[in-house]
Design a protein around this motif. Structure first.
Motif, PDB file in Angstrom:
ATOM      1  N   PHE A 333       0.831  -1.194   0.000  1.00 40.70           N
ATOM      2  CA  PHE A 333       0.000   0.000   0.000  1.00 40.70           C
ATOM      3  C   PHE A 333       0.870   1.251   0.000  1.00 40.70           C
ATOM      4  N   GLU A 334       0.242   2.349  -0.387  1.00 37.51           N
ATOM      5  CA  GLU A 334       0.904   3.656  -0.404  1.00 37.51           C
ATOM      6  C   GLU A 334       0.141   4.603   0.515  1.00 37.51           C
ATOM      7  N   LEU A 335       0.877   5.328   1.337  1.00 37.52           N
ATOM      8  CA  LEU A 335       0.290   6.397   2.133  1.00 37.52           C
ATOM      9  C   LEU A 335       0.063   7.616   1.244  1.00 37.52           C
ATOM     10  N   PRO A 366       9.822  -0.812   3.425  1.00 36.47           N
ATOM     11  CA  PRO A 366       9.674   0.208   2.377  1.00 36.47           C
ATOM     12  C   PRO A 366      10.407  -0.254   1.124  1.00 36.47           C
ATOM     13  N   VAL A 367       9.692  -0.663   0.116  1.00 36.12           N
ATOM     14  CA  VAL A 367      10.237  -1.413  -1.011  1.00 36.12           C
ATOM     15  C   VAL A 367      11.314  -0.644  -1.780  1.00 36.12           C
ATOM     16  N   ALA A 368      11.003   0.586  -2.196  1.00 36.95           N
ATOM     17  CA  ALA A 368      11.922   1.347  -3.052  1.00 36.95           C
ATOM     18  C   ALA A 368      13.227   1.682  -2.353  1.00 36.95           C
ATOM     19  N   HIS A 369      13.206   1.728  -1.049  1.00 35.38           N
ATOM     20  CA  HIS A 369      14.390   2.128  -0.285  1.00 35.38           C
ATOM     21  C   HIS A 369      15.251   0.930   0.141  1.00 35.38           C
ATOM     22  N   ARG A 379      13.503   1.773 -13.462  1.00 34.71           N
ATOM     23  CA  ARG A 379      13.051   0.378 -13.534  1.00 34.71           C
ATOM     24  C   ARG A 379      11.913   0.135 -12.546  1.00 34.71           C
ATOM     25  N   ARG A 380      12.001   0.733 -11.355  1.00 36.20           N
ATOM     26  CA  ARG A 380      10.907   0.588 -10.389  1.00 36.20           C
ATOM     27  C   ARG A 380       9.605   1.153 -10.952  1.00 36.20           C
ATOM     28  N   GLY A 384       5.635  -0.323 -11.682  1.00 33.83           N
ATOM     29  CA  GLY A 384       4.541   0.226 -10.905  1.00 33.83           C
ATOM     30  C   GLY A 384       4.833   0.378  -9.433  1.00 33.83           C
ATOM     31  N   ILE A 385       6.132   0.450  -9.095  1.00 36.16           N
ATOM     32  CA  ILE A 385       6.528   0.549  -7.693  1.00 36.16           C
ATOM     33  C   ILE A 385       6.780   2.009  -7.330  1.00 36.16           C
TER      34      ILE A 385
END
Length: 413
Positions: A333-335, A366-369, A379-380, A384-385
């Protein structure tokens, strides 16, 4: 009289006893020996030549690991299974054991980060890889070339939960003689058997929900028995002495396990085998918790988006309902953009910031970090990240406690 097939959990619980266990033990004991001796030299030679069953050396097989292989094979209704030190080693065995320079692989673009990295390495060594949106079989079909050997997909993508067009891709691979490989880690064999969509090879990261307790690494590769290995162009002549249905797994065991050295340790195999006994029970609880948490987050004013196949607004919600027993234990999920995801993570009291999944405990990251940081923002974005995406691997906590924890953290952020 033909024996009635046992249920999923019953079969796992009693699998060891089907072959007899030393001293009446209820579990297969841990065999730590690296070497195995025989009554005479001719017997030793017969084992090495494959004319007699037995163990050659710990890197190639072990009684404790073999018992785990039997259990995973039972779960996936397979023709044979090879276990490895990790799930990534099982995926790496595809490249090491089956592919050659000049081959072409079609892969889902929605992939676990390390699998994505592995395909990049393969591309540097002469195996070309096309990354496509596997939620649409037409995109897979459009990427096929005369050099295409393999199609690789995950059941539910980590972390955005896209679901591949599994059944139609299976039919396409069947028609064209392509090897169809399905990574079942994000579901697991109780939720879904890829053999049902005509998968030829099935990957399971045993570290995750099959082991379930976060205390052992392991991976497995199962041959479903549906592929005609006489169609595979790279089988070495010495593996063709036995029936064709055994060729693929024999070469994978030799080239991907023996030569590459990615052997599963017997102690880890024992942990994984014992953990597997409660897979169905644990998964039912984690999936129930995941759906409840997804619904809570979806209704919260501070949450911008929730990705979980069990929600009606998920693009593949209907597909998940036809394929899987439940929608899995992973969501993301995203805040809202103005909120600090790190402040939210620090406010959680039960959910643990950690990179694993399939654990009994709820883990969040936190996926991207972290796990997708290395691949870069461009690429992320193609996957859709979002930079604020949080992945939750839901555990078996009491539902009310879990929902209370996320609620209070959202109030604080």
């Amino acid at each position: 009289m033909e024996q009635k097939k046992k249920g999923f959990t019953t079969g796992i619980l009693h699998a060891d006893r089907q072959k007899g266990i030393e001293h009446g033990s209820l579990h297969k004991p841990v065999h730590n020996s690296v070497a195995f001796g025989y009554a005479n030299a001719r017997e030793l030679a017969a084992v090495f030549q494959g004319r007699q069953p037995g163990y050659r050396y710990g890197r190639q097989g072990n009684p404790t690991v073999a018992a785990l292989e039997d259990k995973v094979n039972l779960m996936e209704d397979g023709a044979g299974t090879v276990c490895f030190a990790t799930g990534m080693a099982a995926i790496g065995a595809l490249f090491q054991g089956l592919l050659r320079a000049g081959d072409h692989v079609i892969s889902s673009q929605f992939l676990f980060g390390n699998t994505n990295s592995l395909w990049q390495t393969c591309a540097q060594q002469g195996v070309t890889v096309s990354m496509v949106d596997a939620t649409d079989v037409a995109q897979v079909k459009a990427a096929i070339t005369p050099a295409t050997r393999m199609v690789f997909v995950e059941t539910i993508a980590n972390p955005r939960t896209q679901i591949a067009d599994l059944e139609r891709i299976g039919a396409l691979c069947d028609d064209l003689g392509l090897l169809y490989v399905v990574d079942n880690t994000m579901t697991n064999p109780w939720l879904f058997q890829p053999k049902a969509v005509r998968a030829h090879l099935v990957i399971n990261a045993l570290t995750k929900s099959i082991g379930g307790h976060g205390n052992a690494l392991g991976g497995a590769l199962t041959d479903t028995g549906l592929y005609d290995w006489q169609r595979w162009p790279h089988i070495a002549e010495n593996y063709k002495r036995n029936p064709p249905k055994t060729w693929g797994l024999a070469q994978i065991r030799a080239k991907g396990l023996r030569d590459f050295g990615a052997a599963l340790a017997p102690e880890a195999a024992h942990h994984l085998a014992v953990g597997a006994e409660t897979l169905a029970l644990r998964t039912a609880r984690t999936c129930s918790n995941a759906l409840a948490l997804a619904r809570l987050l979806q209704s919260h004013a501070k949450v911008a988006a929730v990705y979980y196949p069990g929600l009606e607004n998920h693009p593949q919600h209907a597909l998940a309902g036809t394929l899987f027993r439940h929608s899995g234990a992973l969501l993301s999920f995203e805040l809202l953009p103005e909120l600090d995801c790190f402040a939210f993570l620090d406010a959680l009291q039960l959910a643990i910031p950690s990179s694993n999944l399939g654990d009994n405990r709820t883990l969040i990251i936190p996926v991207a970090h972290t796990i997708f940081y290395e691949m870069g923002q461009e690429r992320r974005a193609s996957m859709g990240i979002a930079e604020s995406l949080l992945r939750v691997a839901v555990g078996i906590e009491d539902e009310a406690d879990l929902l209370d924890d996320f609620t209070q953290a959202l109030q604080q952020v």
